[in-house]
Design a protein around this motif. Structure first.
Motif, PDB file in Angstrom:
ATOM      1  N   ALA A 145       0.864  -1.025  -0.017  1.00  0.00           N
ATOM      2  CA  ALA A 145      -0.062   0.025   0.283  1.00  0.00           C
ATOM      3  C   ALA A 145       0.951   1.159  -0.059  1.00  0.00           C
ATOM      4  CB  ALA A 145      -0.826   0.078   1.075  1.00  0.00           C
ATOM      5  N   THR A 146       1.167   1.937  -1.114  1.00  0.00           N
ATOM      6  CA  THR A 146       1.806   3.082  -1.082  1.00  0.00           C
ATOM      7  C   THR A 146       1.062   4.369  -0.868  1.00  0.00           C
ATOM      8  OG1 THR A 146       3.196   1.938  -2.972  1.00  0.00           O
ATOM      9  CG2 THR A 146       3.408   4.239  -2.907  1.00  0.00           C
ATOM     10  N   VAL A 147       1.709   4.834  -0.003  1.00  0.00           N
ATOM     11  CA  VAL A 147       0.758   6.238   0.388  1.00  0.00           C
ATOM     12  C   VAL A 147       1.558   7.368  -0.415  1.00  0.00           C
ATOM     13  CG1 VAL A 147       0.661   8.186   2.063  1.00  0.00           C
ATOM     14  CG2 VAL A 147       0.214   5.821   2.717  1.00  0.00           C
ATOM     15  N   ALA A 172       4.138   9.490  10.248  1.00  0.00           N
ATOM     16  CA  ALA A 172       5.153   9.147   8.981  1.00  0.00           C
ATOM     17  C   ALA A 172       6.349   8.556   9.492  1.00  0.00           C
ATOM     18  CB  ALA A 172       5.242  10.514   8.201  1.00  0.00           C
ATOM     19  N   ASN A 173       6.416   7.367   9.022  1.00  0.00           N
ATOM     20  CA  ASN A 173       7.711   6.725   9.335  1.00  0.00           C
ATOM     21  C   ASN A 173       8.391   6.408   7.962  1.00  0.00           C
ATOM     22  OD1 ASN A 173       8.606   3.258  10.017  1.00  0.00           O
ATOM     23  ND2 ASN A 173       9.891   4.823  10.550  1.00  0.00           N
ATOM     24  N   VAL A 174       8.758   7.679   7.342  1.00  0.00           N
ATOM     25  CA  VAL A 174       9.327   7.640   6.100  1.00  0.00           C
ATOM     26  C   VAL A 174      10.270   8.899   6.258  1.00  0.00           C
ATOM     27  CG1 VAL A 174       7.714   6.693   4.685  1.00  0.00           C
ATOM     28  CG2 VAL A 174       7.469   9.312   5.079  1.00  0.00           C
ATOM     29  N   ASP A 175      11.110   9.116   5.490  1.00  0.00           N
ATOM     30  CA  ASP A 175      12.366  10.054   5.517  1.00  0.00           C
ATOM     31  C   ASP A 175      11.442  11.501   5.389  1.00  0.00           C
ATOM     32  OD1 ASP A 175      14.558  11.842   4.589  1.00  0.00           O
ATOM     33  OD2 ASP A 175      15.557  10.216   5.051  1.00  0.00           O
ATOM     34  N   ALA A 176      11.964  12.389   6.519  1.00  0.00           N
ATOM     35  CA  ALA A 176      11.506  13.651   6.559  1.00  0.00           C
ATOM     36  C   ALA A 176      11.428  14.446   4.978  1.00  0.00           C
ATOM     37  CB  ALA A 176      11.882  14.447   7.543  1.00  0.00           C
ATOM     38  N   ASP A 214       7.148  15.125  -1.043  1.00  0.00           N
ATOM     39  CA  ASP A 214       6.192  14.636  -1.924  1.00  0.00           C
ATOM     40  C   ASP A 214       4.784  14.333  -1.079  1.00  0.00           C
ATOM     41  OD1 ASP A 214       8.440  14.159  -3.687  1.00  0.00           O
ATOM     42  OD2 ASP A 214       8.946  12.275  -2.676  1.00  0.00           O
ATOM     43  N   LEU A 215       4.928  14.039  -0.123  1.00  0.00           N
ATOM     44  CA  LEU A 215       3.626  13.711   0.636  1.00  0.00           C
ATOM     45  C   LEU A 215       2.852  14.664   1.059  1.00  0.00           C
ATOM     46  CD1 LEU A 215       4.583  10.388   2.742  1.00  0.00           C
ATOM     47  CD2 LEU A 215       3.840  10.802   0.456  1.00  0.00           C
ATOM     48  N   LEU A 216       3.371  15.870   1.722  1.00  0.00           N
ATOM     49  CA  LEU A 216       2.895  17.165   2.236  1.00  0.00           C
ATOM     50  C   LEU A 216       3.998  18.183   1.866  1.00  0.00           C
ATOM     51  CD1 LEU A 216       0.343  18.246   3.759  1.00  0.00           C
ATOM     52  CD2 LEU A 216       1.748  18.281   5.691  1.00  0.00           C
ATOM     53  N   PRO A 217       3.912  18.599   0.748  1.00  0.00           N
ATOM     54  CA  PRO A 217       4.963  19.639   0.325  1.00  0.00           C
ATOM     55  C   PRO A 217       4.948  20.830   1.212  1.00  0.00           C
ATOM     56  CG  PRO A 217       3.840  18.767  -1.663  1.00  0.00           C
ATOM     57  CD  PRO A 217       2.893  18.264  -0.452  1.00  0.00           C
ATOM     58  N   PRO A 273       7.694  23.916   1.348  1.00  0.00           N
ATOM     59  CA  PRO A 273       8.933  24.420   0.849  1.00  0.00           C
ATOM     60  C   PRO A 273       9.851  25.006   1.958  1.00  0.00           C
ATOM     61  CG  PRO A 273       7.409  25.053  -0.567  1.00  0.00           C
ATOM     62  CD  PRO A 273       6.705  24.464   0.605  1.00  0.00           C
ATOM     63  N   ARG A 274       9.218  25.453   3.297  1.00  0.00           N
ATOM     64  CA  ARG A 274       9.995  25.940   4.239  1.00  0.00           C
ATOM     65  C   ARG A 274      10.784  24.765   4.842  1.00  0.00           C
ATOM     66  NH1 ARG A 274       9.075  26.649   9.640  1.00  0.00           N
ATOM     67  NH2 ARG A 274       7.061  25.724   9.692  1.00  0.00           N
ATOM     68  N   ARG A 275       9.919  23.774   5.213  1.00  0.00           N
ATOM     69  CA  ARG A 275      10.738  22.606   5.900  1.00  0.00           C
ATOM     70  C   ARG A 275      11.646  21.964   5.083  1.00  0.00           C
ATOM     71  NH1 ARG A 275       7.832  20.481  11.242  1.00  0.00           N
ATOM     72  NH2 ARG A 275       6.399  22.366  11.497  1.00  0.00           N
ATOM     73  N   LEU A 276      11.457  21.939   3.905  1.00  0.00           N
ATOM     74  CA  LEU A 276      12.099  21.028   3.034  1.00  0.00           C
ATOM     75  C   LEU A 276      13.524  21.932   2.759  1.00  0.00           C
ATOM     76  CD1 LEU A 276      12.317  18.999   1.026  1.00  0.00           C
ATOM     77  CD2 LEU A 276      11.479  20.513  -0.794  1.00  0.00           C
ATOM     78  N   ALA A 277      13.499  23.010   2.928  1.00  0.00           N
ATOM     79  CA  ALA A 277      14.705  24.031   2.806  1.00  0.00           C
ATOM     80  C   ALA A 277      15.568  23.673   3.767  1.00  0.00           C
ATOM     81  CB  ALA A 277      14.411  25.405   2.466  1.00  0.00           C
ATOM     82  N   GLY A 278      15.189  23.283   4.907  1.00  0.00           N
ATOM     83  CA  GLY A 278      15.845  23.087   6.218  1.00  0.00           C
ATOM     84  C   GLY A 278      16.709  21.807   6.287  1.00  0.00           C
ATOM     85  N   LEU A 279      16.432  20.872   5.238  1.00  0.00           N
ATOM     86  CA  LEU A 279      16.617  19.652   5.175  1.00  0.00           C
ATOM     87  C   LEU A 279      17.953  19.535   4.687  1.00  0.00           C
ATOM     88  CD1 LEU A 279      13.667  17.444   5.086  1.00  0.00           C
ATOM     89  CD2 LEU A 279      14.761  17.896   7.021  1.00  0.00           C
ATOM     90  N   ALA A 280      19.228  18.908   5.155  1.00  0.00           N
ATOM     91  CA  ALA A 280      20.349  18.817   4.385  1.00  0.00           C
ATOM     92  C   ALA A 280      20.688  17.484   3.790  1.00  0.00           C
ATOM     93  CB  ALA A 280      21.582  19.147   5.332  1.00  0.00           C
ATOM     94  N   ASP A 281      20.419  17.307   2.669  1.00  0.00           N
ATOM     95  CA  ASP A 281      20.867  16.018   1.935  1.00  0.00           C
ATOM     96  C   ASP A 281      22.009  15.568   1.724  1.00  0.00           C
ATOM     97  OD1 ASP A 281      20.155  13.577   0.743  1.00  0.00           O
ATOM     98  OD2 ASP A 281      19.412  14.353  -0.997  1.00  0.00           O
ATOM     99  N   ARG A 282      22.915  15.344   2.976  1.00  0.00           N
ATOM    100  CA  ARG A 282      24.215  15.258   2.951  1.00  0.00           C
ATOM    101  C   ARG A 282      24.662  14.005   3.842  1.00  0.00           C
ATOM    102  NH1 ARG A 282      28.417  17.063   0.706  1.00  0.00           N
ATOM    103  NH2 ARG A 282      29.670  17.752   2.200  1.00  0.00           N
ATOM    104  N   SER A 283      23.684  13.179   3.978  1.00  0.00           N
ATOM    105  CA  SER A 283      24.096  12.017   4.675  1.00  0.00           C
ATOM    106  C   SER A 283      24.652  10.688   3.728  1.00  0.00           C
ATOM    107  CB  SER A 283      22.696  11.378   5.350  1.00  0.00           C
ATOM    108  OG  SER A 283      22.880  10.146   6.117  1.00  0.00           O
ATOM    109  N   LEU A 284      25.535   9.849   4.149  1.00  0.00           N
ATOM    110  CA  LEU A 284      25.875   8.982   3.398  1.00  0.00           C
ATOM    111  C   LEU A 284      25.404   7.835   3.049  1.00  0.00           C
ATOM    112  CD1 LEU A 284      27.213   6.429   5.370  1.00  0.00           C
ATOM    113  CD2 LEU A 284      28.832   8.092   5.930  1.00  0.00           C
ATOM    114  N   ALA A 285      25.582   7.082   2.169  1.00  0.00           N
ATOM    115  CA  ALA A 285      25.016   5.913   1.917  1.00  0.00           C
ATOM    116  C   ALA A 285      25.766   4.856   1.983  1.00  0.00           C
ATOM    117  CB  ALA A 285      24.184   5.767   0.437  1.00  0.00           C
ATOM    118  N   GLY A 286      25.501   3.629   1.503  1.00  0.00           N
ATOM    119  CA  GLY A 286      26.270   2.257   1.775  1.00  0.00           C
ATOM    120  C   GLY A 286      26.435   1.487   0.293  1.00  0.00           C
TER     121      GLY A 286
END
Length: 495
Positions: A251-253, A282-286, A292-295, A297-310
């Motif tokens: 079930a994809t929200v 919401a147990n999905v990435d902020a 996507d789920l509740l756009p 822009p203000r909160r999105l701008a504060g998120l730093a997409d700089r975390s490492l992957a594997g």
């Protein structure tokens, strides 16, 4: 009684669902995948010799008391569901240039003695001094941060920290700076730096307060769950079902409905009618929530997409390699690895696969996960997130994944662990694969907002809450479980 919809059946989602159900709420969990667990994944590879089973996410359980609390809060005992096996060593550290290895353990005095035997008396004394600092940081963090809501940096400044706590936490200092100030031995500094990666961060920029991470592991122990860490997801699912939680997989929200500033339901792909709710968790990435789920822009701008992957290899290996449950093989130049992973987007320097990376190998001594006279290897290398911007790597580029897998096996051989002629099979999992399977943006392991202060649990609309590794108090199994406790306490019981 509130109607509560939980989006995502990772550990945080299942934990909050169980806590809310036991207090009388009507809870429904919606999960896009066909199985629960989120990043706590599992994979089976069948061979003529028998099946190999892999945990494809966390390989270590720390702070077991948090999980005992969770099960007791939902009317059960952890030991009824899971078989916890203490690890000694927790991690075997293999440093560049040969020399003695260093086995970590949960006995502080014994670990200090091991440091002295391997690295010398001065290194042991340095570690004791750092340990005293870490103890103060842990106590302040556990008391004032990890178990309460933190909505903004201003909340931290209002906490009733004593002067000694502030001195220990030392806002503004990096974890790398802390290591240089306390540790004279480069090998111990490397050991400390590695814990920044547990939060997805670069130790040169990660806050010194993250010294609480090794403290939690080395003071309270590291544990394996017999049969694999994914059995935790099975246990949580069982608790949820016993408590009347409805769990829907596949079930994809696609949207959170929040007209008028209040969450009142979600939209599911392929389903005409919305799923109504008084509360949405919401147990999905902020980043996914606010993009996507509740756009927002203000909160999105504060998120730093700089975390490492594997970048991961799943290996079936013939014979016995003599490895500890966890072994980390360090490179000669740790900074070169972080330069490759994070790049320098501001200077136009692209991220790239590290040519001489740290290699983390997990080999469980558990007959349930591999055929007789074989080993199931989970090999993890820190990697740049997937993407096409300068700070990311396009892991779908033809030939890249196979070539990098070859390079990692070559690196292991160079460091004295050559298994190339003993492989039964190898499978590759790139950051792009993790992004596809778990909806983790870019394949970020610990959530896109790496570091100390994560997005708030209270969401952008009334009745919206966030749990999981990208929200407060952070990534890792214990922290996402604490995020579930914080949110359940804030929502409160139905009566």
């Amino acid at each position: 009684m509130a109607r509560i919809v939980v989006v995502g059946a990772g550990v945080g989602g299942l934990a909050v669902a169980a806590r809310l159900a036991v207090t009388g709420h009507q809870v429904t969990v919606l999960e896009r995948a066909d199985t629960v667990g989120g990043k706590l994944g599992r994979y089976t590879h069948d061979t003529a010799s028998g099946p190999f089973h892999f945990d494809t996410g966390p390989s270590l359980l720390t702070l077991p008391g948090i999980f005992h609390e969770l099960f007791e809060a939902t009317g059960a005992k952890l030991d009824e569901y899971l078989d916890l096996v203490p690890l000694d060593p927790i991690v075997r550290h293999v440093f560049p240039g040969g020399g003695p290895v260093l086995d970590s353990c949960a006995d502080p005095a014994e670990f200090t003695a091991r440091i002295g035997a391997a690295l010398g008396d001065r290194a042991a004394a340095d570690w004791q001094r750092l340990w005293r600092r870490a103890d103060r940081v842990w106590r302040a963090s556990e008391r004032d941060i990890l178990r309460r809501r933190v909505d903004s940096p201003r909340d931290l400044t209002r906490l009733a920290w004593r002067l000694g706590d502030l001195t220990a936490i030392r806002p503004g200092q990096s974890l790398r700076g802390l290591g240089r100030a306390h540790l004279s031995d480069l090998r111990l500094r490397m050991l400390l730096d590695r814990y920044a990666t547990y939060t997805g961060a670069d130790p040169r920029r990660a806050p010194a307060a993250l010294v609480a991470v090794p403290y939690a592991e080395l003071a309270f122990g590291g544990w394996y769950l017999r049969g694999g860490l994914s059995s935790l997801a099975d246990a949580l699912l069982s608790r949820c079902l016993d408590l009347g939680v409805v769990v829907r997989t596949g079930a994809t929200v696609i949207r959170i409905d929040a007209a008028g500033g209040r969450a009142h339901g979600v939209r599911v792909d392929g389903q005409a009618a919305p799923v109504p709710a008084d509360v949405v968790v919401a147990n999905v990435d902020a980043l996914t929530v606010y993009r996507d789920l509740l756009p927002d822009p203000r909160r999105l701008a504060g998120l730093a997409d700089r975390s490492l992957a594997g970048f991961v290899l799943l290996l079936g290996v013939r014979g016995n390699s003599g490895l500890a449950h966890h072994t980390v093989f360090f490179p000669r130049d740790y900074d070169a690895e972080f330069d490759a992973i994070f790049g320098a987007p501001g200077r136009g320097v692209r991220a790239r696969p590290a040519t001489d990376p740290t290699v983390f190998v997990t080999v469980a001594d558990d007959p349930a996960v591999r055929p007789t006279d074989h080993e199931a290897w989970f090999v993890l290398v820190n990697a740049a997130r997937h993407g096409t911007v300068p700070g990311a790597v396009d892991w779908r580029r033809p030939g890249l994944a196979e070539a990098y897998a070859d390079r990692i096996l070559d690196v292991l051989a160079e460091r004295g662990m050559d298994v190339r002629d003993r492989l039964v099979f190898r499978e590759i999992r790139t950051p792009a694969d993790l992004a596809d399977s778990t909806s983790a943006p870019g394949g970020a392991i610990y959530g896109t907002a790496g570091g100390l202060l994560r997005p708030a649990n209270r969401g952008a609309a009334h009745g919206l809450w966030l749990v999981g590794g990208s929200s407060h108090p952070g990534g890792g199994l214990p922290m996402v479980t604490l995020s579930a406790q914080i949110v359940a306490d804030e929502i409160g019981p139905a009566w």
